[in-house]
Design a protein around this motif. Structure first.
Motif, PDB file in Angstrom:
ATOM      1  N   GLY A  51      -9.860  -9.999 -68.447  1.00 43.05           N
ATOM      2  CA  GLY A  51      -9.344 -11.238 -67.912  1.00 43.05           C
ATOM      3  C   GLY A  51     -10.386 -11.992 -67.111  1.00 43.05           C
ATOM      4  N   SER A  52     -10.481 -13.274 -67.317  1.00 49.62           N
ATOM      5  CA  SER A  52     -11.438 -14.115 -66.599  1.00 49.62           C
ATOM      6  C   SER A  52     -10.733 -15.349 -66.084  1.00 49.62           C
ATOM      7  CB  SER A  52     -12.606 -14.522 -67.510  1.00 49.62           C
ATOM      8  OG  SER A  52     -13.384 -15.537 -66.911  1.00 49.62           O
ATOM      9  N   TYR A  53     -10.550 -15.436 -64.778  1.00 54.31           N
ATOM     10  CA  TYR A  53      -9.919 -16.611 -64.183  1.00 54.31           C
ATOM     11  C   TYR A  53     -10.750 -17.852 -64.446  1.00 54.31           C
ATOM     12  CZ  TYR A  53      -8.269 -19.957 -60.750  1.00 54.31           C
ATOM     13  OH  TYR A  53      -7.798 -21.099 -60.150  1.00 54.31           O
ATOM     14  N   GLU A  54     -12.070 -17.729 -64.358  1.00 51.88           N
ATOM     15  CA  GLU A  54     -12.935 -18.886 -64.533  1.00 51.88           C
ATOM     16  C   GLU A  54     -12.766 -19.494 -65.918  1.00 51.88           C
ATOM     17  OE1 GLU A  54     -15.628 -21.427 -62.486  1.00 51.88           O
ATOM     18  OE2 GLU A  54     -14.285 -19.811 -61.902  1.00 51.88           O
ATOM     19  N   SER A  55     -12.658 -18.631 -66.925  1.00 52.45           N
ATOM     20  CA  SER A  55     -12.445 -19.118 -68.285  1.00 52.45           C
ATOM     21  C   SER A  55     -11.095 -19.814 -68.400  1.00 52.45           C
ATOM     22  CB  SER A  55     -12.530 -17.955 -69.273  1.00 52.45           C
ATOM     23  OG  SER A  55     -12.240 -18.389 -70.584  1.00 52.45           O
ATOM     24  N   LEU A  56     -10.066 -19.200 -67.831  1.00 56.51           N
ATOM     25  CA  LEU A  56      -8.730 -19.790 -67.851  1.00 56.51           C
ATOM     26  C   LEU A  56      -8.731 -21.148 -67.159  1.00 56.51           C
ATOM     27  CD1 LEU A  56      -5.608 -19.429 -68.332  1.00 56.51           C
ATOM     28  CD2 LEU A  56      -5.529 -18.450 -66.035  1.00 56.51           C
ATOM     29  N   ARG A  57      -9.375 -21.228 -65.991  1.00 57.10           N
ATOM     30  CA  ARG A  57      -9.390 -22.470 -65.224  1.00 57.10           C
ATOM     31  C   ARG A  57     -10.147 -23.577 -65.954  1.00 57.10           C
ATOM     32  NH1 ARG A  57     -12.797 -25.241 -62.380  1.00 57.10           N
ATOM     33  NH2 ARG A  57     -14.442 -23.662 -62.530  1.00 57.10           N
ATOM     34  N   LEU A  58     -11.328 -23.248 -66.464  1.00 57.38           N
ATOM     35  CA  LEU A  58     -12.145 -24.256 -67.124  1.00 57.38           C
ATOM     36  C   LEU A  58     -11.460 -24.811 -68.375  1.00 57.38           C
ATOM     37  CD1 LEU A  58     -15.675 -22.641 -66.733  1.00 57.38           C
ATOM     38  CD2 LEU A  58     -14.862 -24.739 -65.638  1.00 57.38           C
ATOM     39  N   GLU A  59     -10.826 -23.924 -69.143  1.00 53.15           N
ATOM     40  CA  GLU A  59     -10.137 -24.378 -70.350  1.00 53.15           C
ATOM     41  C   GLU A  59      -8.950 -25.261 -69.995  1.00 53.15           C
ATOM     42  OE1 GLU A  59      -7.803 -22.171 -73.953  1.00 53.15           O
ATOM     43  OE2 GLU A  59      -9.850 -21.489 -73.537  1.00 53.15           O
ATOM     44  N   ALA A  60      -8.181 -24.837 -68.971  1.00 56.30           N
ATOM     45  CA  ALA A  60      -7.035 -25.632 -68.536  1.00 56.30           C
ATOM     46  C   ALA A  60      -7.480 -26.971 -67.963  1.00 56.30           C
ATOM     47  CB  ALA A  60      -6.232 -24.857 -67.489  1.00 56.30           C
ATOM     48  N   GLN A  61      -8.575 -26.958 -67.202  1.00 51.34           N
ATOM     49  CA  GLN A  61      -9.075 -28.186 -66.596  1.00 51.34           C
ATOM     50  C   GLN A  61      -9.542 -29.174 -67.663  1.00 51.34           C
ATOM     51  OE1 GLN A  61     -12.263 -27.509 -63.812  1.00 51.34           O
ATOM     52  NE2 GLN A  61     -12.101 -29.548 -62.898  1.00 51.34           N
ATOM     53  N   LEU A  62     -10.219 -28.672 -68.686  1.00 46.19           N
ATOM     54  CA  LEU A  62     -10.673 -29.534 -69.770  1.00 46.19           C
ATOM     55  C   LEU A  62      -9.495 -30.146 -70.501  1.00 46.19           C
ATOM     56  CD1 LEU A  62     -12.868 -30.693 -71.608  1.00 46.19           C
ATOM     57  CD2 LEU A  62     -12.828 -28.541 -72.889  1.00 46.19           C
ATOM     58  N   LEU A  63      -8.502 -29.336 -70.820  1.00 49.64           N
ATOM     59  CA  LEU A  63      -7.336 -29.839 -71.554  1.00 49.64           C
ATOM     60  C   LEU A  63      -6.569 -30.863 -70.729  1.00 49.64           C
ATOM     61  CD1 LEU A  63      -5.559 -29.730 -74.033  1.00 49.64           C
ATOM     62  CD2 LEU A  63      -4.426 -27.712 -73.091  1.00 49.64           C
ATOM     63  N   ALA A  64      -6.354 -30.568 -69.446  1.00 49.85           N
ATOM     64  CA  ALA A  64      -5.606 -31.489 -68.587  1.00 49.85           C
ATOM     65  C   ALA A  64      -6.367 -32.785 -68.357  1.00 49.85           C
ATOM     66  CB  ALA A  64      -5.298 -30.821 -67.250  1.00 49.85           C
ATOM     67  N   THR A  65      -7.692 -32.713 -68.351  1.00 54.80           N
ATOM     68  CA  THR A  65      -8.505 -33.910 -68.153  1.00 54.80           C
ATOM     69  C   THR A  65      -8.425 -34.845 -69.353  1.00 54.80           C
ATOM     70  OG1 THR A  65     -10.037 -32.692 -66.734  1.00 54.80           O
ATOM     71  CG2 THR A  65     -10.846 -34.744 -67.667  1.00 54.80           C
ATOM     72  N   MET A  66      -8.199 -34.284 -70.536  1.00 55.14           N
ATOM     73  CA  MET A  66      -8.206 -35.086 -71.761  1.00 55.14           C
ATOM     74  C   MET A  66      -6.841 -35.688 -72.091  1.00 55.14           C
ATOM     75  SD  MET A  66     -10.754 -32.666 -74.026  1.00 55.14           S
ATOM     76  CE  MET A  66     -11.217 -33.879 -75.250  1.00 55.14           C
ATOM     77  N   LEU A  67      -5.812 -35.353 -71.289  1.00 56.95           N
ATOM     78  CA  LEU A  67      -4.479 -35.915 -71.457  1.00 56.95           C
ATOM     79  C   LEU A  67      -4.058 -36.584 -70.157  1.00 56.95           C
ATOM     80  CD1 LEU A  67      -2.730 -32.917 -73.269  1.00 56.95           C
ATOM     81  CD2 LEU A  67      -3.634 -34.986 -74.312  1.00 56.95           C
ATOM     82  N   THR A  68      -3.391 -37.712 -70.262  1.00 59.43           N
ATOM     83  CA  THR A  68      -3.004 -38.433 -69.058  1.00 59.43           C
ATOM     84  C   THR A  68      -1.778 -39.281 -69.332  1.00 59.43           C
ATOM     85  OG1 THR A  68      -3.811 -39.879 -67.277  1.00 59.43           O
ATOM     86  CG2 THR A  68      -4.440 -40.461 -69.530  1.00 59.43           C
ATOM     87  N   ASN A  69      -1.274 -39.968 -68.292  1.00 56.56           N
ATOM     88  CA  ASN A  69      -0.239 -40.985 -68.453  1.00 56.56           C
ATOM     89  C   ASN A  69      -0.577 -42.142 -67.528  1.00 56.56           C
ATOM     90  OD1 ASN A  69       1.286 -40.857 -65.807  1.00 56.56           O
ATOM     91  ND2 ASN A  69       1.415 -38.731 -66.446  1.00 56.56           N
ATOM     92  N   SER A  70       0.015 -43.278 -67.791  1.00 55.15           N
ATOM     93  CA  SER A  70      -0.327 -44.477 -67.033  1.00 55.15           C
ATOM     94  C   SER A  70       0.335 -44.532 -65.671  1.00 55.15           C
ATOM     95  CB  SER A  70       0.051 -45.730 -67.840  1.00 55.15           C
ATOM     96  OG  SER A  70       1.438 -45.720 -68.127  1.00 55.15           O
ATOM     97  N   HIS A  71       1.255 -43.601 -65.426  1.00 55.20           N
ATOM     98  CA  HIS A  71       1.931 -43.505 -64.127  1.00 55.20           C
ATOM     99  C   HIS A  71       2.576 -44.825 -63.727  1.00 55.20           C
ATOM    100  CE1 HIS A  71       3.081 -41.500 -60.549  1.00 55.20           C
ATOM    101  NE2 HIS A  71       2.203 -42.047 -59.727  1.00 55.20           N
ATOM    102  N   ALA A  72       3.188 -45.488 -64.704  1.00 59.76           N
ATOM    103  CA  ALA A  72       3.817 -46.778 -64.450  1.00 59.76           C
ATOM    104  C   ALA A  72       5.271 -46.572 -64.036  1.00 59.76           C
ATOM    105  CB  ALA A  72       3.746 -47.657 -65.688  1.00 59.76           C
ATOM    106  N   GLN A  73       5.511 -46.551 -62.728  1.00 62.05           N
ATOM    107  CA  GLN A  73       6.848 -46.399 -62.171  1.00 62.05           C
ATOM    108  C   GLN A  73       7.585 -45.183 -62.736  1.00 62.05           C
ATOM    109  OE1 GLN A  73       8.744 -50.178 -62.875  1.00 62.05           O
ATOM    110  NE2 GLN A  73       7.586 -51.204 -61.266  1.00 62.05           N
ATOM    111  N   GLY A  74       6.829 -44.118 -62.937  1.00 67.47           N
ATOM    112  CA  GLY A  74       7.453 -42.878 -63.371  1.00 67.47           C
ATOM    113  C   GLY A  74       7.760 -42.786 -64.841  1.00 67.47           C
ATOM    114  N   HIS A  75       7.313 -43.740 -65.633  1.00 64.14           N
ATOM    115  CA  HIS A  75       7.634 -43.716 -67.056  1.00 64.14           C
ATOM    116  C   HIS A  75       6.400 -43.983 -67.914  1.00 64.14           C
ATOM    117  CE1 HIS A  75      11.985 -43.324 -66.546  1.00 64.14           C
ATOM    118  NE2 HIS A  75      11.869 -44.172 -65.541  1.00 64.14           N
ATOM    119  N   GLY A  76       5.263 -43.459 -67.520  1.00 57.01           N
ATOM    120  CA  GLY A  76       4.039 -43.647 -68.283  1.00 57.01           C
ATOM    121  C   GLY A  76       3.995 -42.769 -69.516  1.00 57.01           C
TER     122      GLY A  76
END
Length: 381
Positions: A51-76
């Motif tokens: 198990g490697s926390y660093e690997s888990l964190r980096l992969e999750a961080q990359l994936l989360a960085t590449m997906l987003t929402n516009s945060h427009a009044q809670g309905h982005g």
């Protein structure tokens, strides 16, 4: 959190080639991005002895960085971030493949929470250790998806992720459905209900399309002689089992009692089943950064982890990646599930999005105000 455009189609394949496809439901639904990241995290550490926390964190961080929402009044709308479009093709492929499974999971769970689907449970999918083996040699007799249905029935199929797509029933989708039908007709799952899904992450929105045969009706197999003729015409045609994995299913729409979602038999307790008893090793916990008191425990269990930024703006989005020393007790599991259920029940983008399963917990904060230990603890208390 983010809004995805979800469509459910009922598909009735025909041995004579006159298949029918009818759209039964479509809606814009809020899903948990934390859940999308968590599902990929479970897949990342499956059967990993080291198990490697660093690997888990980096992969999750990359994936989360590449997906987003516009945060427009809670309905982005959930969509590709600029980081996605600026990345190399192999990183874009990583995001599409990794997010596909989680997008399907999170979409189905949101529909369950909102009372628009009956409960079900996935028993295997290719990103986690599977309960059935592949066939001998190059023959693949194991489906990407194997889903339990009521009355001891099962549904089989596969799911796909795309960087392009539309809400239309295209010839390419019909062709892929036909391939699944042909494969199933000569597999050990002949006659079982079938499903196929697509998750398309676009520049301005995300589309999740789900096709399935009636879950309570056996599927008439494709005529064997027709399959042989087709294989003769296309000897180099790849088998369905060799296609990239993915996952997920729908069931008949029936309203659910809100209280049923939070009792001891919670529908969302283990919608994705850990196939291995040694899913997460102690090394994963020990490799995670220690947290100072009084932040070293959560849900009455020791925890390690860290907050990581998802944007260069210090007041922008951030994510918490945590590993419990052991699974929380049933009382605290219920609190964690309640935090998740509450975050999507109103079809609204929560400022702090929390998802946990087993010994993993992920939280995504929309801004700096919610990227604190106090906000995380309050969310599950």
């Amino acid at each position: 959190m983010g809004i995805v455009h979800f469509s459910r189609y009922e598909w009735v394949p025909s041995p004579t080639g006159n298949s029918k496809i009818d759209r039964r439901y479509q809606a814009d639904i809020a899903i948990s991005l934390a859940r999308v990241i968590l599902v990929n995290g479970l897949a990342s550490i499956a059967n990993n002895r080291y198990g490697s926390y660093e690997s888990l964190r980096l992969e999750a961080q990359l994936l989360a960085t590449m997906l987003t929402n516009s945060h427009a009044q809670g309905h982005g709308a959930l969509r590709r971030a600029r980081a996605f479009d600026c990345s190399s093709l192999h990183l874009q492929s990583f995001a599409i493949t990794s997010a596909g499974l989680g997008l399907l999971t999170a979409s189905i769970e949101s529909l369950l929470i909102q009372g628009k689907l009956r409960p079900f449970q996935i028993t295997q999918f290719d990103l986690l250790p599977a309960s059935t083996r592949r066939g001998s040699g190059k023959k693949n007799e194991r489906p990407d998806l194997l889903i339990n249905l009521p009355n001891n029935r099962i549904m089989v199929g596969e799911a796909k992720g795309r960087r392009r797509g539309s809400t239309k029933v295209t010839k390419a989708k019909i062709s892929t459905l036909d391939k699944l039908y042909r494969w199933a007709s000569t597999s050990p799952y002949k006659g079982c209900p079938l499903l196929m899904s697509w998750a398309s992450i676009l520049e301005k929105k995300t589309i999740v399309d789900l096709f399935h045969t009636p879950p309570n009706i056996d599927v008439d197999p494709y005529r064997e002689e027709e399959i042989i003729r087709e294989e003769d015409r296309h000897p180099s045609r790849p088998q369905l089992g060799e296609q990239p994995p993915y996952r997920f299913p729908p069931l008949p729409i029936t309203p659910l009692d809100w209280d049923d979602l939070l009792d001891e038999d919670d529908l969302l307790n283990d919608i994705t089943v850990d196939s291995s008893p040694e899913m997460i090793q102690d090394l994963l916990f020990l490799s995670a950064p220690e947290l100072p008191e009084p932040y070293s425990s959560l849900a009455n269990v020791p925890i390690r982890g860290s907050w990581v930024p998802l944007e260069s703006n210090p007041k922008g989005r951030s994510m918490f990646v945590g590993v419990f020393r052991e699974e929380p007790d049933e009382v605290h599991k219920a609190r964690l599930r309640r935090a998740y259920v509450t975050s999507v029940a109103e079809n609204y983008i929560a400022p702090l999005d929390v998802a946990a399963q087993g010994r993993l917990v992920f939280a995504l904060a929309q801004d700096a105000e919610f990227s604190t230990w106090g906000a995380l603890r309050q969310a599950i208390q």
